[in-house]
Design a protein around this motif. Sequence first.
Motif, PDB file in Angstrom:
ATOM      1  N   ARG A  60       0.833  -1.213   0.000  1.00 36.50           N
ATOM      2  CA  ARG A  60       0.000   0.000   0.000  1.00 36.50           C
ATOM      3  C   ARG A  60       0.861   1.254   0.000  1.00 36.50           C
ATOM      4  O   ARG A  60       0.587   2.209  -0.752  1.00 36.50           O
ATOM      5  CB  ARG A  60      -0.922  -0.011   1.217  1.00 36.50           C
ATOM      6  CG  ARG A  60      -2.000  -1.096   1.147  1.00 36.50           C
ATOM      7  CD  ARG A  60      -2.906  -1.042   2.359  1.00 36.50           C
ATOM      8  NE  ARG A  60      -3.924  -2.092   2.293  1.00 36.50           N
ATOM      9  CZ  ARG A  60      -4.823  -2.327   3.239  1.00 36.50           C
ATOM     10  NH1 ARG A  60      -4.831  -1.589   4.337  1.00 36.50           N
ATOM     11  NH2 ARG A  60      -5.717  -3.294   3.074  1.00 36.50           N
ATOM     12  N   LEU A  61       1.881   1.272   0.832  1.00 39.86           N
ATOM     13  CA  LEU A  61       2.802   2.407   0.835  1.00 39.86           C
ATOM     14  C   LEU A  61       3.519   2.507  -0.505  1.00 39.86           C
ATOM     15  O   LEU A  61       3.728   3.607  -1.029  1.00 39.86           O
ATOM     16  CB  LEU A  61       3.821   2.245   1.968  1.00 39.86           C
ATOM     17  CG  LEU A  61       4.809   3.399   2.181  1.00 39.86           C
ATOM     18  CD1 LEU A  61       4.065   4.677   2.532  1.00 39.86           C
ATOM     19  CD2 LEU A  61       5.805   3.040   3.282  1.00 39.86           C
ATOM     20  N   GLY A  62       3.862   1.357  -1.088  1.00 36.05           N
ATOM     21  CA  GLY A  62       4.501   1.350  -2.398  1.00 36.05           C
ATOM     22  C   GLY A  62       3.631   1.963  -3.468  1.00 36.05           C
ATOM     23  O   GLY A  62       4.113   2.715  -4.326  1.00 36.05           O
ATOM     24  N   ILE A  87       1.235   4.207  -3.025  1.00 39.45           N
ATOM     25  CA  ILE A  87       1.122   5.657  -2.791  1.00 39.45           C
ATOM     26  C   ILE A  87       2.329   6.391  -3.365  1.00 39.45           C
ATOM     27  O   ILE A  87       2.195   7.390  -4.083  1.00 39.45           O
ATOM     28  CB  ILE A  87       0.968   5.942  -1.285  1.00 39.45           C
ATOM     29  CG1 ILE A  87      -0.383   5.430  -0.782  1.00 39.45           C
ATOM     30  CG2 ILE A  87       1.108   7.435  -0.999  1.00 39.45           C
ATOM     31  CD1 ILE A  87      -0.555   5.504   0.719  1.00 39.45           C
ATOM     32  N   VAL A  88       3.514   5.885  -3.063  1.00 37.10           N
ATOM     33  CA  VAL A  88       4.727   6.536  -3.569  1.00 37.10           C
ATOM     34  C   VAL A  88       4.852   6.356  -5.082  1.00 37.10           C
ATOM     35  O   VAL A  88       5.321   7.252  -5.787  1.00 37.10           O
ATOM     36  CB  VAL A  88       5.970   5.997  -2.846  1.00 37.10           C
ATOM     37  CG1 VAL A  88       7.242   6.630  -3.404  1.00 37.10           C
ATOM     38  CG2 VAL A  88       5.868   6.264  -1.349  1.00 37.10           C
ATOM     39  N   ALA A  89       4.409   5.199  -5.593  1.00 41.87           N
ATOM     40  CA  ALA A  89       4.459   4.952  -7.037  1.00 41.87           C
ATOM     41  C   ALA A  89       3.637   5.976  -7.802  1.00 41.87           C
ATOM     42  O   ALA A  89       3.962   6.317  -8.946  1.00 41.87           O
ATOM     43  CB  ALA A  89       3.959   3.537  -7.336  1.00 41.87           C
ATOM     44  N   LEU A  90       2.572   6.487  -7.184  1.00 38.19           N
ATOM     45  CA  LEU A  90       1.761   7.529  -7.802  1.00 38.19           C
ATOM     46  C   LEU A  90       2.332   8.919  -7.530  1.00 38.19           C
ATOM     47  O   LEU A  90       2.412   9.765  -8.424  1.00 38.19           O
ATOM     48  CB  LEU A  90       0.325   7.450  -7.284  1.00 38.19           C
ATOM     49  CG  LEU A  90      -0.471   6.192  -7.641  1.00 38.19           C
ATOM     50  CD1 LEU A  90      -1.797   6.180  -6.898  1.00 38.19           C
ATOM     51  CD2 LEU A  90      -0.707   6.130  -9.145  1.00 38.19           C
ATOM     52  N   ALA A  91       2.730   9.154  -6.282  1.00 34.44           N
ATOM     53  CA  ALA A  91       3.157  10.494  -5.878  1.00 34.44           C
ATOM     54  C   ALA A  91       4.491  10.888  -6.499  1.00 34.44           C
ATOM     55  O   ALA A  91       4.688  12.048  -6.880  1.00 34.44           O
ATOM     56  CB  ALA A  91       3.256  10.571  -4.349  1.00 34.44           C
TER      57      ALA A  91
END
Length: 306
Positions: A208-210, A212-216
């Motif tokens: 899930r954190l991955g 978020i960062v993959a989009l941001a």
Amino acid sequence: MLAQRLVEILFPLFALVALGYVIGKRHRPELSGANRLNMDVFTPALVFAALAGRQVDVLAYLPLVLAALVLVLGSGALGWWLAHRLQEDPRTLAPPMMFNNCGNLGLPLALLTFGEQALAPMVVLFIVSNLLHFSLGVWLLDRRARLSHLWRVPSVLAAVAGLAVGAAGWTVWPPLLTTLKMLGDISIPLMLFGLGVRLAETPIRAWRLGVIVALARPLSGMALAAAMIGLYQLMDGAWRLEPLQAALLLLFGALPPAVLNYLFAERYGQEPDKVASIVLVGNLASVAFLPLALLSTNRTVRFRST
């Protein structure tokens, strides 16, 4: 026609990464020695040859360097804020937001898209990112780190030497330059293949954190790049980015987190499992974001003809 060109540009990159991933899963090759050679010999040769092989006007790259600094530091500030919102450690989330895969993906992508003319400005972006990663990035993980270690990084030394030779207008003995270019030609395929092997070894435990960062990471990078390009268009004279540099800045902003983030997190004990997930998911998501970035650059400068 444009879709076909996008496939022609991206297929060699992802094919080599996929090959490395498959072989990494099946055979688990030990590439630490090869990767070390790539960092210490082949990539420095590529950097030096790209900068010393032509006359370099250092001042002409200052707007690009400043824009790269804004992208890296701006993405880091967003990562710091995002970490607090998600109740994560900023030292875990900010570096992958700041430092992108400009070596493994950026250099070959620039070369395949725009040809040899793109190599020198992309190397400049690569060097800015590496300088910050080996200084500010290391300091964020270990406040006792010494900045003097920065000058032990072979790519940094090669960049300084290449810029000095190019700026002075000196001519490197052609057989020597050819030798360095041959060594540099090893680096890009090995980068891509090694990236695939490394991703095969990377567990996904914080997907899930991955995500978020993959989009941001690419969205913020492209937004900052577009803002800097727009700002420079309002200026006169030397502070306007050339169309090729503007296109490369957009590509630079869209790149996923660097694998080096995971290596540093592992070395300094900064939640390496979470960083590994961020790196893996981010690089997988680049399949979607890199075509978007290439479509954006097509408005700025045309892809090189096949």
